[in-house]
Design an enzyme around this catalytic site. Structure first.
Site, PDB file in Angstrom:
ATOM      1  N   GLY A  75      -1.997  -6.846   3.112  1.00 14.75           N
ATOM      2  CA  GLY A  75      -1.794  -8.926   2.405  1.00 14.75           C
ATOM      3  C   GLY A  75      -1.070  -8.413   4.066  1.00 14.75           C
ATOM      4  O   GLY A  75      -0.774  -7.603   3.869  1.00 14.75           O
ATOM      5  N   GLU A  91      -4.479  -9.749   8.567  1.00 12.38           N
ATOM      6  CA  GLU A  91      -4.053  -8.303   7.564  1.00 12.38           C
ATOM      7  C   GLU A  91      -4.971  -8.051   7.121  1.00 12.38           C
ATOM      8  O   GLU A  91      -4.635  -6.365   6.940  1.00 12.38           O
ATOM      9  CB  GLU A  91      -3.244  -9.375   6.521  1.00 12.38           C
ATOM     10  N   GLU A  95      -4.043  -4.193   8.774  1.00 10.43           N
ATOM     11  CA  GLU A  95      -3.525  -2.951   7.373  1.00 10.43           C
ATOM     12  C   GLU A  95      -4.638  -2.162   6.805  1.00 10.43           C
ATOM     13  O   GLU A  95      -4.221  -1.320   6.873  1.00 10.43           O
ATOM     14  CB  GLU A  95      -3.310  -3.835   6.045  1.00 10.43           C
ATOM     15  N   PRO A 112       6.998 -17.538 -11.675  1.00  7.76           N
ATOM     16  CA  PRO A 112       7.666 -17.487 -10.927  1.00  7.76           C
ATOM     17  C   PRO A 112       8.390 -16.357 -11.379  1.00  7.76           C
ATOM     18  O   PRO A 112       8.010 -15.473 -12.263  1.00  7.76           O
ATOM     19  CB  PRO A 112       8.508 -18.502 -11.780  1.00  7.76           C
ATOM     20  N   GLU A 145      -0.016   5.369   3.099  1.00 12.26           N
ATOM     21  CA  GLU A 145      -1.467   6.092   3.088  1.00 12.26           C
ATOM     22  C   GLU A 145      -2.226   4.422   2.592  1.00 12.26           C
ATOM     23  O   GLU A 145      -1.720   3.357   2.186  1.00 12.26           O
ATOM     24  CB  GLU A 145      -1.570   6.498   1.791  1.00 12.26           C
TER      25      GLU A 145
END
Length: 265
Positions: A75, A91, A95, A112, A145
């Site tokens: 991501g 993404e 990736e 949070p 990896e």
């Protein structure tokens, strides 16, 4: 020209700038992707039989802080000139080298402290891709990896970064629900398949799924709702395959119809 001047003047208007300061935006909005695939390996048997299929999830090992050296979901942060969905597609390609497949929104994660970099609100997606699409997967600068892991490995044996274990759990429940309520199984099957292959795919995603009368029910569903149909040649003769069985088995394919209720139970 006057409209452009007024536009930029408005952006620098003191009152408007003061109003903007009342609202704080997040420090970042990433798109995280839970990518599932079904791996397939042949059994070492003399007789013809279905291969072993396993549901796996793709993870990357992070190079940098935070959570350097730990596995995490692929991501990255959404840019101002793209939607969160476009960010997820970008993404995923950057990736993992995967382009295409089924990409669907899962939910927002905003607990949070979930990210030590600041106030980071993540939008999670899940993707379903065929195994062959991962043959040339690659890692980018953000990852050491790229690996495929079973659900058990990902949830109980690996140390994951952020709150990605929770996201994977939610995504796993979602595809299990969809496997029994939609035609999402088509993402893991060839265009033409036998009912035994369909049943195996369902069980690979929903291990406790058992339906002794599966063939009778699914063919009854077919005739009632048109979810699947028999594959026939140009002359209308049924097509069959004995790739995974001693006797030829009828081939089916999904139609474009979307079911409103479960199609398997």
């Amino acid at each position: 020209m006057n409209e452009e001047i007024n536009h930029f003047a408005g952006d620098n208007d003191p009152d408007r700038m003061l109003q903007k300061k009342k609202y704080r935006t997040p420090d970042g909005v990433p798109a995280d992707i839970v990518m599932f695939t079904l791996t397939k390996r042949e059994r070492k048997t003399v007789t013809k039989t279905l291969p072993i299929r396993e549901l796996k999830v793709m993870l990357i090992k992070r190079k940098s802080w935070p959570f350097a050296g730990k596995w995490a979901l692929p991501g990255g942060f959404c840019q101002e000139n793209e939607s969160i969905y476009d960010a997820a597609k970008r993404e995923l390609m950057e990736e993992t080298g995967v382009d295409g497949g089924h990409l669907e929104y899962l939910g927002v994660y905003s607990r949070p402290g979930r990210d030590p970099r600041g106030w980071i609100i993540s939008h999670a997606f899940f993707a379903l891709v065929e195994e062959w699409m991962l043959e040339h997967r690659q890692a980018t600068d953000d990852a050491e990896e790229v690996g495929l892991f079973t659900i058990e490995e990902a949830l109980y044996k690996l140390e994951l970064g952020f709150d990605h274990r929770t996201i994977i759990e939610d995504a796993y429940r979602r595809i299990q629900e969809q496997m029994l309520q939609t035609t999402i199984a088509r993402q893991f099957l060839p265009r033409h398949f036998t009912l035994s292959e369909l049943y195996q795919v369902i069980q690979s995603v929903v291990p406790d799924f058992e339906e002794p009368n599966f063939i009778r029910k699914i063919t009854s569903t077919r005739s009632r709702k048109g979810i699947i149909e028999e594959v026939r040649d140009e002359e209308g003769n049924p097509l069959s395959s004995n790739q995974y069985s001693q006797r030829p088995a009828q081939l089916y394919r999904f139609t474009d119809l979307r079911p409103r209720l479960s199609i398997y139970t």
